[in-house]
Design an enzyme around this catalytic site. Structure first.
Site, mmCIF file in Angstrom:
data_model
loop_
_atom_site.group_PDB
_atom_site.id
_atom_site.type_symbol
_atom_site.label_atom_id
_atom_site.label_comp_id
_atom_site.label_asym_id
_atom_site.label_seq_id
_atom_site.Cartn_x
_atom_site.Cartn_y
_atom_site.Cartn_z
ATOM 1 N N GLU A 1 -3.970 6.497 -10.773
ATOM 2 C CA GLU A 1 -3.072 7.421 -11.459
ATOM 3 C C GLU A 1 -3.411 7.405 -12.949
ATOM 4 O O GLU A 1 -3.544 6.325 -13.543
ATOM 5 C CB GLU A 1 -1.603 7.013 -11.254
ATOM 6 N N GLY B 1 2.085 -1.410 -15.883
ATOM 7 C CA GLY B 1 3.151 -2.327 -15.513
ATOM 8 C C GLY B 1 3.193 -2.519 -14.011
ATOM 9 O O GLY B 1 3.156 -3.637 -13.503
ATOM 10 N N ALA B 2 3.235 -1.390 -13.276
ATOM 11 C CA ALA B 2 3.275 -1.438 -11.819
ATOM 12 C C ALA B 2 2.851 -0.083 -11.289
ATOM 13 O O ALA B 2 3.023 0.940 -11.948
ATOM 14 C CB ALA B 2 4.683 -1.785 -11.333
ATOM 15 N N MET B 3 2.287 -0.085 -10.070
ATOM 16 C CA MET B 3 1.765 1.146 -9.485
ATOM 17 C C MET B 3 2.129 1.215 -8.016
ATOM 18 O O MET B 3 1.917 0.267 -7.261
ATOM 19 C CB MET B 3 0.241 1.202 -9.664
ATOM 20 N N HIS C 1 12.003 -0.285 -7.564
ATOM 21 C CA HIS C 1 11.544 1.008 -8.068
ATOM 22 C C HIS C 1 10.239 1.423 -7.386
ATOM 23 O O HIS C 1 10.106 2.558 -6.908
ATOM 24 C CB HIS C 1 11.361 0.928 -9.581
ATOM 25 N N GLU C 2 9.266 0.512 -7.353
ATOM 26 C CA GLU C 2 7.963 0.860 -6.765
ATOM 27 C C GLU C 2 8.070 1.047 -5.255
ATOM 28 O O GLU C 2 7.402 1.921 -4.680
ATOM 29 C CB GLU C 2 6.922 -0.210 -7.107
ATOM 30 N N HIS D 1 9.352 4.525 -4.249
ATOM 31 C CA HIS D 1 8.353 5.600 -4.335
ATOM 32 C C HIS D 1 7.821 5.970 -2.947
ATOM 33 O O HIS D 1 7.353 7.090 -2.747
ATOM 34 C CB HIS D 1 7.166 5.160 -5.199
#
Length: 318
Positions: free
Chosen positions: A133, A273-275, A309-310, A313
């Site tokens: 991303e 941070g995070a994906m 949160h991740e 998704h």
């Protein structure tokens, strides 16, 4: 979080200029041959013509910082006059006219240890990691690197076992085993369509913790968190937080996890941070690791929030 961007290549993309692609990749099969100093990537794409596409339309692929060694169309080498590599615009154009359905295979070499952009497939501190991303996949293999092209992915990764005992990608693990010369392989299949920015591949010497989660329909999901060996004792709270998030999503919205595995990788040199890559989330360790000896209540809440949160998704996208 900050990461390096080549500002000279940034261009505005306006919604008013959007056009539907004349072709789209429906299925993609990737073969990664990982070595210490380079990685060969074979990319076999099944391509279909879009509705109302002109008969003489060309096929445009994004292609950045790749050393191409082979181009084949339906099993035959593509003549030099049938394609154009535009390095200034990071594109590869297969000239039309083309069949309504065809298979395009590319072979390219990438140099993860020299990838200082940390976009695409890079190596840092002995770990190979991807970040796609927003437009990183084009630095891995030629592809329609745009979110409106959704494809089914199959991935095979091969590497020296001593160098990369852990090999991970999106989807369900369907095969693994040893190869000659001290190498091994894994094969993953993701049965769900996804855009290229959600592709992920991780390789290296990582430790892990594991558990399972039983969904409301009774399906058992394998859960694993991977990190550098020094961090593995700090992953328990993140794993517990993932289970809470999965349970909450079921109870609140009726959303049950849809694959057999859910893996999370946390490494110190991850540039974001995070994906939320499908079934293979990748985090910076600062967003996952927690210890009662050094972490505050706020740290624990932060880890729980980011892990949830991740995970969310998976169903609710961006």
């Amino acid at each position: 979080f900050f990461f390096w961007i080549d500002a000279t290549k940034m261009t505005e993309k306006l919604r008013k200029d959007y056009t539907f692609p004349p072709f789209h990749v429906t299925d993609i099969s990737l073969l990664f041959k990982i070595e210490e100093s380079s990685t060969e990537v074979s990319n076999t794409m099944q391509v279909s013509r879009s509705k109302d596409s002109p008969a003489d339309a060309s096929f445009l692929l994004d292609c950045e910082a790749l050393s191409l060694s082979s181009l084949e169309l339906d099993g035959a080498a593509l003549p030099a006059d049938r394609w154009v590599r535009d390095e200034a615009n990071d594109t590869l154009v297969i000239k039309g006219p083309l069949p309504d359905k065809f298979v395009l295979r590319t072979v390219a070499t990438v140099l993860p240890h020299e990838n200082t952009q940390l976009s695409g497939f890079y190596k840092s501190s002995g770990v190979w990691c991807s970040q796609c991303e927003a437009e990183g996949f084009r630095r891995i293999a030629p592809m329609q690197d745009r979110p409106d092209v959704m494809s089914l992915y199959k991935v095979r990764a091969e590497a020296p076992k001593a160098l990369c005992p852990v090999l991970l990608s999106n989807g369900n693990l369907v095969a693994s085993g040893d190869l000659p010369d001290g190498k091994h392989f894994v094969e993953y299949e993701d049965p769900f369509l996804k855009p290229s920015y959600l592709f992920a591949l991780v390789a290296g010497d990582l430790a892990s913790i594991a558990s399972t989660f039983t969904t409301r329909s009774g399906k058992e999901v394998s859960l694993k968190f991977f990190s550098e060996h020094r961090n593995v004792s700090k992953l328990d709270w993140a794993l517990a937080s993932l289970k809470l998030a999965m349970k909450w999503d079921e109870e609140t919205f009726g959303l049950e996890y849809d694959l057999e595995v859910f893996n999370v990788v946390a490494v110190a040199d991850f540039n974001m941070g995070a994906m939320e890559n499908k079934s293979l989330n990748v985090f910076n360790t600062s967003c996952v690791c927690a210890s009662s000896e050094t972490s505050t209540d706020f740290d624990y809440e932060r880890v729980q929030g980011i892990v949830a949160h991740e995970y969310f998704h998976n169903w609710t996208g961006n």
